[in-house]
Design a protein around this motif. Structure first.
Motif, mmCIF file in Angstrom:
data_model
loop_
_atom_site.group_PDB
_atom_site.id
_atom_site.type_symbol
_atom_site.label_atom_id
_atom_site.label_comp_id
_atom_site.label_asym_id
_atom_site.label_seq_id
_atom_site.Cartn_x
_atom_site.Cartn_y
_atom_site.Cartn_z
ATOM 1 N N UNK A 70 0.835 -1.206 0.000
ATOM 2 C CA UNK A 70 0.000 0.000 0.000
ATOM 3 C C UNK A 70 0.873 1.260 0.000
ATOM 4 N N UNK A 71 0.436 2.259 -0.738
ATOM 5 C CA UNK A 71 1.130 3.547 -0.692
ATOM 6 C C UNK A 71 0.254 4.633 -1.304
ATOM 7 N N UNK A 72 0.572 5.857 -0.934
ATOM 8 C CA UNK A 72 -0.011 7.062 -1.529
ATOM 9 C C UNK A 72 1.133 8.037 -1.713
ATOM 10 N N UNK A 73 1.357 8.466 -2.938
ATOM 11 C CA UNK A 73 2.471 9.368 -3.197
ATOM 12 C C UNK A 73 2.046 10.471 -4.162
ATOM 13 N N UNK A 74 2.658 11.613 -3.999
ATOM 14 C CA UNK A 74 2.485 12.726 -4.920
ATOM 15 C C UNK A 74 3.574 12.603 -5.981
ATOM 16 N N UNK A 75 3.167 12.464 -7.229
ATOM 17 C CA UNK A 75 4.149 12.274 -8.294
ATOM 18 C C UNK A 75 4.553 13.586 -8.957
ATOM 19 N N UNK A 76 3.665 14.586 -8.958
ATOM 20 C CA UNK A 76 3.989 15.862 -9.600
ATOM 21 C C UNK A 76 3.302 17.015 -8.875
ATOM 22 N N UNK A 77 4.050 18.069 -8.627
ATOM 23 C CA UNK A 77 3.521 19.339 -8.161
ATOM 24 C C UNK A 77 4.028 20.422 -9.096
ATOM 25 N N UNK A 78 3.131 21.307 -9.520
ATOM 26 C CA UNK A 78 3.530 22.354 -10.464
ATOM 27 C C UNK A 78 2.821 23.652 -10.124
ATOM 28 N N UNK A 79 3.592 24.741 -10.080
ATOM 29 C CA UNK A 79 3.055 26.077 -9.826
ATOM 30 C C UNK A 79 3.495 26.980 -10.971
ATOM 31 N N UNK A 80 2.526 27.644 -11.589
ATOM 32 C CA UNK A 80 2.848 28.485 -12.734
ATOM 33 C C UNK A 80 2.148 29.827 -12.681
ATOM 34 N N UNK A 81 2.669 30.757 -13.502
ATOM 35 C CA UNK A 81 2.057 32.088 -13.613
ATOM 36 C C UNK A 81 2.088 32.524 -15.070
ATOM 37 N N UNK A 82 0.917 32.841 -15.590
ATOM 38 C CA UNK A 82 0.779 33.307 -16.970
ATOM 39 C C UNK A 82 0.820 34.842 -16.979
ATOM 40 N N UNK A 83 1.896 35.386 -17.584
ATOM 41 C CA UNK A 83 2.025 36.845 -17.651
ATOM 42 C C UNK A 83 1.935 37.336 -19.097
ATOM 43 N N UNK A 84 1.019 36.696 -19.853
ATOM 44 C CA UNK A 84 0.853 37.065 -21.256
ATOM 45 C C UNK A 84 0.399 38.522 -21.408
ATOM 46 N N UNK A 85 -0.444 39.002 -20.507
ATOM 47 C CA UNK A 85 -0.926 40.377 -20.617
ATOM 48 C C UNK A 85 0.237 41.364 -20.585
ATOM 49 N N UNK A 86 1.185 41.083 -19.716
ATOM 50 C CA UNK A 86 2.357 41.953 -19.626
ATOM 51 C C UNK A 86 3.275 41.760 -20.825
ATOM 52 N N UNK A 87 3.442 40.500 -21.281
ATOM 53 C CA UNK A 87 4.375 40.212 -22.370
ATOM 54 C C UNK A 87 3.899 40.751 -23.705
ATOM 55 N N UNK A 88 2.574 40.929 -23.873
ATOM 56 C CA UNK A 88 2.066 41.432 -25.144
ATOM 57 C C UNK A 88 2.572 42.834 -25.450
ATOM 58 N N UNK A 89 2.967 43.571 -24.424
ATOM 59 C CA UNK A 89 3.536 44.897 -24.644
ATOM 60 C C UNK A 89 4.850 44.827 -25.419
ATOM 61 N N UNK A 90 5.479 43.656 -25.403
ATOM 62 C CA UNK A 90 6.757 43.474 -26.090
ATOM 63 C C UNK A 90 6.610 42.560 -27.310
ATOM 64 N N UNK A 91 5.365 42.398 -27.770
ATOM 65 C CA UNK A 91 5.118 41.601 -28.972
ATOM 66 C C UNK A 91 5.128 40.107 -28.745
ATOM 67 N N UNK A 92 4.994 39.684 -27.498
ATOM 68 C CA UNK A 92 4.971 38.251 -27.176
ATOM 69 C C UNK A 92 3.541 37.877 -26.797
ATOM 70 N N UNK A 93 2.833 37.095 -27.625
ATOM 71 C CA UNK A 93 1.411 36.821 -27.358
ATOM 72 C C UNK A 93 1.165 35.940 -26.148
#
Length: 591
Positions: free
Chosen positions: A500-523
């Motif tokens: 028997x076991x319970x394990x966390x295989x993946x944890x991921x934290x992200x931030x989408x800064x597309x609104x800011x990047x669009x000022x520099x031509x990055x969609x």
């Protein structure tokens, strides 16, 4: 041409060539400065090709749609390799490019096998399939396929098998129009056969091996012996499966899932079978028996929370309950003990003594009735389950013997996984986990011939919960008791842990800064950090050892189980590289 009719040919070719060599000069890697030079070289090439001829027909009329497919294919694999070595190369400049100049041209070097190997295998197939759909409500498919495999015995190389399935999209029926909370409801049933010819080429012919023996007063000769029996009736392993399923989606697709039940019966199971030493032959490849496999699988995926401010919480879970058993063995025998197959029991079982504790008091080893069970035993040694019964006076009928070995199911009760994702204003967090309930984890780190249980040496003074007079509730036997070789008696029982076991295989934290990047031509732009295998939350094995409970080795790695090729099916936690914990920081940019 005929509208909807099309022909296509797929041709695939894979060619792989590998050349390698090594040279060791005079006296190198030796305590003898005049040790002769050595050289070895190996060459191998693999060729695989496949040709598929496909004829398809698509046609729609009124509310009907027809799709037909005809297939004829052929494939072939060829492998050729040579390895040779020599001792006494006359010049360093020659290295391994001219082993023919060696003073001992065909001499086997330690650790350098000398061989030639060659094989061919081929497969011919034809298949026909017809699919019909009416009004996106009723679906039916029928298939027939036939395969011929060169690796099987003449007269047994072909197998023809069908498949048929039907589906009913209930949600599209007129009587469901008033049921607004149901977005998808589909019922399906299917029957099909699949086949397997995964055996080594020439397994039907048997195998000869060489050995040397004394011949005459001064020399020896090379002899041949049968190491693998021929299999003149080796045929296909094939499985017949019934499958029933329900797919659904409700509440404007906020909750969706699948429930599935299946039952598979496999005939002619292909395995390499280990033979007892008294047979004079090591093994043979054969159709060893029949099995049954059935189970239930379900998955759910849904949105738990969704707000006007942009906060969302999604989660999903899947679980699988599987039960299998051996239903028949070759020649009708009820058991094949050397390969751990038993009629009426699961395929993955452990056939061994069952540890029930340690001998804890003096009566166990000095004159008490229990002493009869384990002659010569003493306090602090492994105590195993006894099944021989007792006489009227309470005295055991016999000592512990091989009849006391138990058939223990190694399969889990169920397995599964889960995922969840939370997002808010550009931030997102995802967690993925897996779990297993029950079953037996085999750890070759703890069984017989393991690093921990060998009685010679200090073994780096590991802190092991050994029995002592002041620690009678210990898990591990005291050093210095009865031993088998260099292991404690019944040491293999120490390798069995709860799976028997319970394990966390993946944890991921992200931030989408597309609104800011669009000022520099990055969609699109997103930064994230991910942890793989960050931690195990529940596991008896992890709690005791600190190791990841997922298996990483085959069961023949050492003496935790008998060295039998058929027992490769039992995976273990062994000496191979364990699961690693890793951290990744990334940046995704889309132009």
């Amino acid at each position: 041409g005929v509208p909807g009719l099309a022909y296509r040919v797929n041709v695939g070719l894979n060619y792989n060539q590998r050349n390698s060599g090594s040279y060791t000069a005079v006296g190198v890697n030796s305590n003898n400065p005049t040790a002769p030079s050595t050289a070895s070289a190996s060459f191998a090439n693999t060729t695989d090709w496949t040709i598929e001829n496909l004829l398809t027909y698509d046609h729609s009329f009124n509310k009907s749609q027809i799709n037909a497919l005809a297939l004829y294919s052929t494939e072939k694999s060829q492998y050729n390799s040579t390895s040779l070595s020599g001792i006494g190369i006359p010049e360093d400049a020659l290295q391994y490019y001219n082993i023919g100049t060696a003073s001992q041209e065909i001499d086997v070097l330690p650790g350098v096998p000398q061989y030639q190997n060659y094989y061919q295998r081929g497969l011919l197939s034809w298949m026909g399939r017809l699919m019909y759909t009416y009004d996106n409500r009723y679906m039916i498919s029928a298939t027939v396929r036939s395969d011929g495999a060169s690796v099987l015995a003449p007269g047994h190389q072909w197998h023809t098998y069908p498949a048929v399935s039907a589906g009913w999209n209930v949600a599209n029926e007129s009587f469901m129009k008033g049921v607004s909370f149901v977005n998808l409801l589909k019922l399906r049933v299917g029957y099909g056969e699949t086949s397997n010819q995964a055996v080594n080429p020439y397994s039907t012919l048997g195998l000869l091996s060489t050995n040397v023996y004394n011949f005459g007063a001064t020399g020896y000769a090379t002899g041949y012996y049968v190491s693998q029996l021929p299999s003149p009736t080796l045929s296909w392993e094939y499985s017949k499966t019934w499958n029933y399923g329900v797919d659904f989606s409700v509440l404007k697709n906020r909750l969706s899932g699948t429930v599935e039940y299946y039952i598979t019966k496999t005939d002619g199971l292909l395995q390499s079978v280990t033979l007892p030493p008294t047979s004079g032959v090591g093994s043979y490849t054969g159709n060893v028996g029949n099995t049954q496999n059935k189970g239930v699988e379900f998955s759910l995926q849904g949105t738990i929370l969704r707000t006007h401010s942009g906060f969302t919480w999604d989660a999903g879970i899947n679980m699988s309950f599987n039960r299998n058993k051996v239903t028949h063995l070759a020649s009708g025998v009820p058991a094949d003990q050397s390969n751990w197959w038993f009629v009426g029991h699961p395929i993955n079982v452990i056939y061994d003594y069952q540890k029930i504790g340690l001998w804890k008091n003096a009566a166990d080893s000095a004159g008490g009735h229990e002493a009869i069970l384990q002659p010569g035993g003493n306090v602090g040694e492994i105590k195993v389950k006894y099944t021989g019964g007792y006489g009227a006076n309470g005295v055991p009928n016999r000592a512990i013997d091989p009849d006391d070995r138990q058939i223990m199911n190694a399969d889990p009760n169920f397995i599964g996984g889960f995922n969840t994702r939370v997002a808010y204003k550009g931030f997102d967090f995802t967690a993925v986990g897996i779990f297993q309930s029950g079953g037996i984890l085999i750890s070759t780190l703890y069984g017989s011939a393991s690093y921990l249980n060998l009685m010679s040496g200090r073994r780096n003074n590991l802190n092991v919960d050994y029995w002592t007079p002041s620690n009678t509730g210990a898990k591990y036997p005291k050093p210095g008791g009865q031993i088998s070789g260099d292991n404690p008696e019944y040491g293999s029982t120490l390798s069995y842990f709860s799976g028997s076991y319970l394990k966390i295989s993946t944890l991921s934290l992200g931030y989408d800064f597309s609104k800011f990047a669009k000022q520099f031509g990055i969609p699109q732009a997103r930064i994230y950090v991910t942890a793989q295998n960050p931690f195990v939350t529940l596991s008896p094995y992890h709690h005791e050892t600190g190791l990841d409970p997922e298996t990483n080795s085959y069961a023949d790695q050492n003496a935790a189980v008998p060295l039998s090729s058929s027992l490769h099916r039992l995976l273990t936690q062994g000496y191979n590289t364990p699961a690693t914990r890793s951290f990744l920081v990334g940046l995704n940019i889309t132009f």
